[in-house]
Design an enzyme around this catalytic site. Structure first.
Site, mmCIF file in Angstrom:
data_model
loop_
_atom_site.group_PDB
_atom_site.id
_atom_site.type_symbol
_atom_site.label_atom_id
_atom_site.label_comp_id
_atom_site.label_asym_id
_atom_site.label_seq_id
_atom_site.Cartn_x
_atom_site.Cartn_y
_atom_site.Cartn_z
ATOM 1 N N CYS A 42 6.672 1.386 10.601
ATOM 2 C CA CYS A 42 5.306 1.415 10.056
ATOM 3 C C CYS A 42 4.686 2.794 10.186
ATOM 4 O O CYS A 42 4.183 3.369 9.233
ATOM 5 C CB CYS A 42 4.436 0.376 10.768
ATOM 6 S SG CYS A 42 2.702 0.435 10.277
ATOM 7 N N ALA A 198 4.392 -5.484 -2.179
ATOM 8 C CA ALA A 198 3.528 -4.385 -1.748
ATOM 9 C C ALA A 198 4.265 -3.051 -1.748
ATOM 10 O O ALA A 198 3.737 -2.040 -2.246
ATOM 11 C CB ALA A 198 2.965 -4.688 -0.362
ATOM 12 N N GLU A 218 10.264 -7.208 -12.125
ATOM 13 C CA GLU A 218 9.966 -8.259 -11.151
ATOM 14 C C GLU A 218 10.656 -9.557 -11.557
ATOM 15 O O GLU A 218 10.535 -10.006 -12.695
ATOM 16 C CB GLU A 218 8.456 -8.478 -11.055
ATOM 17 C CG GLU A 218 8.019 -9.682 -10.241
ATOM 18 C CD GLU A 218 8.586 -9.692 -8.829
ATOM 19 O OE1 GLU A 218 9.204 -10.707 -8.447
ATOM 20 O OE2 GLU A 218 8.419 -8.692 -8.116
ATOM 21 N N GLY A 286 12.496 -6.454 -0.989
ATOM 22 C CA GLY A 286 12.202 -7.123 0.269
ATOM 23 C C GLY A 286 12.893 -6.478 1.451
ATOM 24 O O GLY A 286 13.620 -5.482 1.314
ATOM 25 N N HIS A 335 -0.131 -5.715 11.169
ATOM 26 C CA HIS A 335 -1.253 -6.328 11.905
ATOM 27 C C HIS A 335 -0.889 -7.723 12.409
ATOM 28 O O HIS A 335 -1.372 -8.155 13.449
ATOM 29 C CB HIS A 335 -2.527 -6.353 11.060
ATOM 30 C CG HIS A 335 -2.349 -6.776 9.635
ATOM 31 N ND1 HIS A 335 -1.920 -5.924 8.662
ATOM 32 C CD2 HIS A 335 -2.558 -7.959 9.021
ATOM 33 C CE1 HIS A 335 -1.860 -6.556 7.506
ATOM 34 N NE2 HIS A 335 -2.238 -7.804 7.695
ATOM 35 N N HIS A 460 -27.469 -3.178 0.441
ATOM 36 C CA HIS A 460 -27.517 -2.712 -0.954
ATOM 37 C C HIS A 460 -27.790 -1.210 -0.970
ATOM 38 O O HIS A 460 -28.617 -0.728 -0.192
ATOM 39 C CB HIS A 460 -28.640 -3.445 -1.703
ATOM 40 C CG HIS A 460 -28.858 -2.925 -3.093
ATOM 41 N ND1 HIS A 460 -28.057 -3.298 -4.149
ATOM 42 C CD2 HIS A 460 -29.777 -2.046 -3.591
ATOM 43 C CE1 HIS A 460 -28.490 -2.683 -5.242
ATOM 44 N NE2 HIS A 460 -29.534 -1.921 -4.927
#
Length: 481
Positions: A42, A198, A218, A286, A335, A460
């Site tokens: 990572c 990802a 894909e 993968g 994570h 805002h």
């Protein structure tokens, strides 16, 4: 005589080093074993350096559209790929040193080498069985090395590596994994990316921004297959608008190598085959857990589909042996590994109130342009489970901050249980959604209902206002649309 510890962690990726730190904080004598580089994939080859690359791509995109902001930049803005890569590697190096500092600060022994389980409570550390992708150079000072070590608790955090398809194995030259894609010596002119998870879509987005002609293939019916179908469709529309070519329900059935290019034969669901010639192909189909050469068979530790089987606390079927992170199965996210490791070691230490990992509340983020982020059930999954739902949607095009940023393409989608008001899932596509998703993750962990979200004041002007508007929309109360 073997040196003894309370806890030994094998692997120093995000899961491993965080687990070791928490273990030391709890007063347990702790060691961590690493064969290649502190911080794991990572920090050195995944999450962090890819974000550095994508940041360069983002700046380049903004520069090339400066006129949209009333700005004039003199001359053509181009990417110096060597400098882009050097910046990315520098970011990793800085954080790699940070992990070494944290080990020293927390009095965690670093054992350099490759560990193998010999019996419950014992490991033998030897020289790595294969060359390192990026050796730690120099090896951190004060580390221990080859020998026998014992511990009452041994936690496996050995991570994962790229999966290779038979006949399309990466060769480091024409067919790349993320290792080669992260440090190109020069930019190819054309590229095929095989897989739109990802990893695949982030590299496809990066190279597209760098001016490369990119085609994505894909196997499943939608890009980013784990995402909500509506969000995926919006992301695809924006990626194609940027110039990306995308094949879904398709596979690379064969690859022919030339002297300095490849021809990918793309076969669609109807059997039609389209040959696509490209300078390079990235294999992003993968990852698989690093379970080899650990001695799992010797101890009879159960595995399933290339990962170690654990309960919600990291325990394997063998007493005193635990596994966390990618090697313990999906979702294979840093994570998740960190949280899983903390749960595991707190359970070991007898910390009260430790809850098993709830994978339904693990957020996912994809840092392509546009960004995609999600947590919980997709609309299709909620319906498949028989949930009676309410769905809210809010467009970036109706948000003042998004318009001011020039980032008005995107959507936030929320899914609620109609009877209870439970937030079942949240899905986003658009600018900075990877920074927004944590708000819904917190809400789900606190078991927040739609009423509480409606009565929460969002500042805002911010992108976060769209989160509330999406909730309001699910209940027919949207204000700014």
């Amino acid at each position: 005589m073997a040196e003894n510890y309370d806890v030994i962690v094998i692997g120093s990726g995000p899961g491993g080093y965080v687990t070791a730190i928490r273990s030391a904080q709890l007063g347990l004598k702790t060691a961590i074993v690493e064969r290649e580089h502190l911080g794991g994939i990572c920090l050195n080859w995944g999450c962090i350096p890819t974000k550095a690359l994508l940041r360069s791509a983002e700046i380049l995109d903004h520069a090339n559209h400066a006129k949209n902001y009333g700005l004039t930049l003199e001359g053509k803005i181009t990417a110096n790929v060597k400098d882009v890569v050097a910046r990315s590697r520098g970011v990793s190096a800085r954080l790699n040193g940070g992990v070494a500092f944290l080990m020293k600060k927390n009095k965690i022994d670093v054992i350099w080498g490759e560990a193998k389980l010999t019996k419950p409570g014992e490991i033998v550390v030897g020289a790595p069985s294969k060359p390192a992708v990026q050796p730690q150079n120099p090896v951190p000072k004060g580390v221990k090395s080859e020998g026998t070590y014992t511990a009452k608790h041994i936690i496996l955090a050995t991570g994962a590596r790229p999966r290779a398809l038979p006949g399309i194995e990466p060769d480091g030259k024409l067919i790349w994994t993320y290792f080669e894609a992260m440090k190109p010596e020069e930019l190819p002119k054309t590229m095929v990316v095989m897989g739109s998870g990802a990893i695949g879509i982030e590299f496809a987005s990066f190279y597209l921004s760098m001016g490369v002609d990119v085609t994505v293939v894909e196997l499943l019916p939608q890009v980013m297959p784990v995402e909500d179908a509506e969000i995926s469709a919006l992301a695809r529309k924006q990626l194609e608008k940027r110039g990306m070519k995308i094949f879904t329900d398709a596979k690379v059935s064969k690859v022919e190598k030339g002297a300095n290019d490849v021809t990918a034969h793309v076969e669609t669901k109807d059997g039609k085959v389209t040959p696509i010639k490209a300078d390079r192909l990235i294999s992003a189909v993968g990852v698989q857990g690093n379970i080899e050469n650990l001695g799992l068979e010797t101890l009879g530790i159960k595995t399933d589909r290339g990962c170690i089987v654990t309960d919600g606390y990291g325990k394997t079927n063998v007493a005193g042996i635990y596994a966390i992170g990618d090697v313990a199965g999906p979702p294979m996210l840093a994570h998740k590994a960190e949280h899983e490791g903390v749960i595991c070691v707190e359970k070991i230490a007898g910390v009260p109130g430790v809850h098993a990992l709830d994978k339904s509340k693990v957020p996912g983020c994809t840092y392509c342009d546009p960004q995609v982020a999600s947590v919980g059930l997709t609309e299709a999954k909620a319906k498949e489970l028989g949930r009676d739902i309410r769905v809210g949607r809010y467009s970036f095009g109706a948000n003042g901050k998004a318009i001011a940023l020039g980032e008005d393409q995107g959507m936030i989608k929320t899914i609620f249980d109609k009877k209870t008001g439970e937030l079942l899932g949240a899905h986003m596509v658009g600018a900075e959604v990877t920074e927004l998703i944590q708000g819904f993750v917190v809400a789900m962990n606190l078991e927040t209902t739609e009423e509480e979200l409606m009565h929460t004041i969002f500042p805002h002007p911010t992108l976060s206002e769209m989160m509330k508007e999406s909730v309001l929309d699910a209940y027919g109360k949207v204000l700014n649309a």
